[in-house]
Write an enzyme that holds these catalytic residues in place. Structure first.
Site, mmCIF file in Angstrom:
data_model
loop_
_atom_site.group_PDB
_atom_site.id
_atom_site.type_symbol
_atom_site.label_atom_id
_atom_site.label_comp_id
_atom_site.label_asym_id
_atom_site.label_seq_id
_atom_site.Cartn_x
_atom_site.Cartn_y
_atom_site.Cartn_z
ATOM 1 N N HIS A 18 -7.781 0.245 -4.403
ATOM 2 C CA HIS A 18 -6.699 -0.672 -4.785
ATOM 3 C C HIS A 18 -7.079 -1.507 -6.013
ATOM 4 O O HIS A 18 -8.157 -2.085 -6.091
ATOM 5 C CB HIS A 18 -6.262 -1.556 -3.624
ATOM 6 C CG HIS A 18 -5.743 -0.762 -2.468
ATOM 7 N ND1 HIS A 18 -5.466 -1.302 -1.242
ATOM 8 C CD2 HIS A 18 -5.423 0.575 -2.363
ATOM 9 C CE1 HIS A 18 -5.009 -0.357 -0.423
ATOM 10 N NE2 HIS A 18 -4.988 0.788 -1.091
ATOM 11 N N ASP A 39 -5.586 -4.240 -7.185
ATOM 12 C CA ASP A 39 -5.185 -5.646 -7.285
ATOM 13 C C ASP A 39 -6.288 -6.645 -6.980
ATOM 14 O O ASP A 39 -6.028 -7.842 -6.849
ATOM 15 C CB ASP A 39 -3.938 -5.931 -6.442
ATOM 16 C CG ASP A 39 -3.989 -5.362 -5.042
ATOM 17 O OD1 ASP A 39 -5.055 -4.883 -4.637
ATOM 18 O OD2 ASP A 39 -2.943 -5.392 -4.356
ATOM 19 N N CYS A 64 -1.370 -7.890 -1.507
ATOM 20 C CA CYS A 64 -1.261 -6.763 -0.575
ATOM 21 C C CYS A 64 -0.122 -6.976 0.426
ATOM 22 O O CYS A 64 0.563 -6.029 0.822
ATOM 23 C CB CYS A 64 -2.541 -6.584 0.218
ATOM 24 S SG CYS A 64 -4.037 -6.353 -0.722
ATOM 25 N N ASP A 87 0.806 -1.215 0.000
ATOM 26 C CA ASP A 87 0.000 0.000 0.000
ATOM 27 C C ASP A 87 0.840 1.265 0.000
ATOM 28 O O ASP A 87 0.463 2.262 -0.617
ATOM 29 C CB ASP A 87 -0.922 0.020 1.224
ATOM 30 C CG ASP A 87 -1.966 -1.087 1.186
ATOM 31 O OD1 ASP A 87 -2.007 -1.838 0.204
ATOM 32 O OD2 ASP A 87 -2.731 -1.183 2.161
ATOM 33 N N ASP A 128 -2.127 5.740 -2.935
ATOM 34 C CA ASP A 128 -1.657 4.473 -2.413
ATOM 35 C C ASP A 128 -0.973 3.716 -3.539
ATOM 36 O O ASP A 128 -1.520 3.638 -4.659
ATOM 37 C CB ASP A 128 -2.831 3.636 -1.890
ATOM 38 C CG ASP A 128 -3.041 3.774 -0.393
ATOM 39 O OD1 ASP A 128 -2.411 4.661 0.230
ATOM 40 O OD2 ASP A 128 -3.840 3.007 0.159
#
Length: 370
Positions: free
Chosen positions: A247, A249, A355, A120, A198
């Site tokens: 995020h 991913d 992550c 992150d 991030d």
């Protein structure tokens, strides 16, 4: 737009990673020691973690996670470390932090969160490791847990920079934010008052990086990284249908040259950047239900599609949460070799396998895939 050449990185460089799939040599893996339940600030409420206390008993936001949750997540991440080590990968870990210590700026105060997700706050582009500038006040000093590693990499020859430290005062948030419903215009919990980004909102394919605008990365943050990297790299924004984006991913996941997995609920293939339409677009099955010691409802925090948060050891081997049997079979049908790993309780910290990692060194060179 033409890109410029960048100096070739030495083979023994401490930091060198250009994409998500080259053979892995060194990785940072997070830890959950001392983790704190997040505060009730608007940026964290979007994610849902502020409701965690009510879900697991007497604990409440701003207090330590229950020890049994930390212990089970620790067992899982240590198994992950074992898999990586057996694959010949050097594994590094952050230093423990006193996350319960309250800190303050002239504008606000907070306790910490955890060091579960190095992905992150750190972005590796070649031999360059970049500290990003997140929107969560509770994570303001999280990178201190990685400072000894960053100093080591810098002394070894890596480039190290940091995005401008955001003030995160009330002008940076929309306190009346509610997630938009289907068909409504997108809106976000963070404003464009200052750059916020991030690293996990970006994914790398050599000279091209893809990013989603989210509740942790704003447009001015994307522009900051674009200018910071310069014309040697291209940064492309990807549109997502996710109503609470955070995020990339679990949304768009590069797996190997020419192969990319997409979340069928978050991505419309017709809306992908034209260059990606030349790749094989792999559509995964719906996530399988999981068993997690009576805590199945925690998936509300990270979302069911955290199942797509996989980690590539090389262009063929992919680490997948072991209970995602349908996804494991799909990877086999796509020609990959799945490596199952237990990782259910770790997700209570908002983190999947991708992550929980930062691939510091992969064996490969800078290439353009488009």
């Amino acid at each position: 737009m033409p890109v410029l050449d960048v100096p070739e990185v030495a083979k023994d460089a401490p930091v060198c990673s250009y994409n998500e799939w080259d053979p892995l040599e060194e990785v940072i893996v997070g830890r959950v020691t001392g983790a704190m339940l997040p505060t009730r600030h608007i940026a964290e409420r979007v994610w849902g973690l502020s409701t965690l206390g009510a879900m697991i008993g007497r604990a409440s936001a701003g207090k330590h996670y229950p020890s049994y949750v930390v212990n089970r997540a620790t067992e899982e991440v240590e198994r992950f470390v074992e898999i990586l080590t057996q694959a010949g990968v050097r594994v590094r870990r952050p230093d423990p932090l006193n996350l319960g210590a309250r800190f303050k700026t002239p504008d606000w105060s907070s306790t910490g969160f955890c060091t579960a997700s190095p992905r992150d706050g750190l972005l590796v582009v070649g031999d360059h490791i970049i500290e990003t500038a997140g929107a969560w006040r509770s994570r303001y000093f999280e990178m201190f847990g990685y400072r000894n590693l960053l100093n080591e990499y810098f002394r070894g020859g890596a480039r190290w920079s940091a995005a401008p430290r955001p003030r995160l005062d009330d002008n940076s948030y929309n306190y009346d934010f509610t997630p938009p419903r289907e068909g409504e215009p997108m809106r976000y919990a963070i404003t464009e008052n200052e750059p916020m980004l991030d690293a996990a909102d970006f994914t790398r394919c050599g000279r091209d990086l893809f990013v989603i605008r989210s509740n942790t990365t704003n447009l001015v943050g994307i522009e900051w990284l674009r200018r910071h990297l310069g014309p040697a790299y291209r940064v492309h924004q990807v549109e997502t249908k996710q109503r609470k984006p955070q995020h990339i991913d679990t949304t768009l996941i590069p797996l190997a040259p020419g192969k990319m997995m997409i979340n069928p609920e978050f991505i419309d293939p017709d809306m992908l950047p034209p260059m990606l339409k030349k790749w094989d677009i792999l559509v995964p099955p719906r996530p399988d239900p999981v068993k997690a010691s009576g805590l199945n409802s925690y998936l509300l925090l990270a979302g069911d599609w955290i199942s797509l948060n996989v980690f590539m050891l090389d262009p063929k081997r992919v680490v997948v949460e072991e209970q995602q049997v349908s996804l494991i079979r799909a990877f086999e049908s796509w020609g990959f070799t799945p490596v199952p790993c237990p990782f259910v309780h770790y997700k209570m910290f908002g983190a999947g396998l991708h992550c929980a990692t930062l691939d510091v060194r992969r064996r490969g060179t800078l290439e353009s895939y488009f």
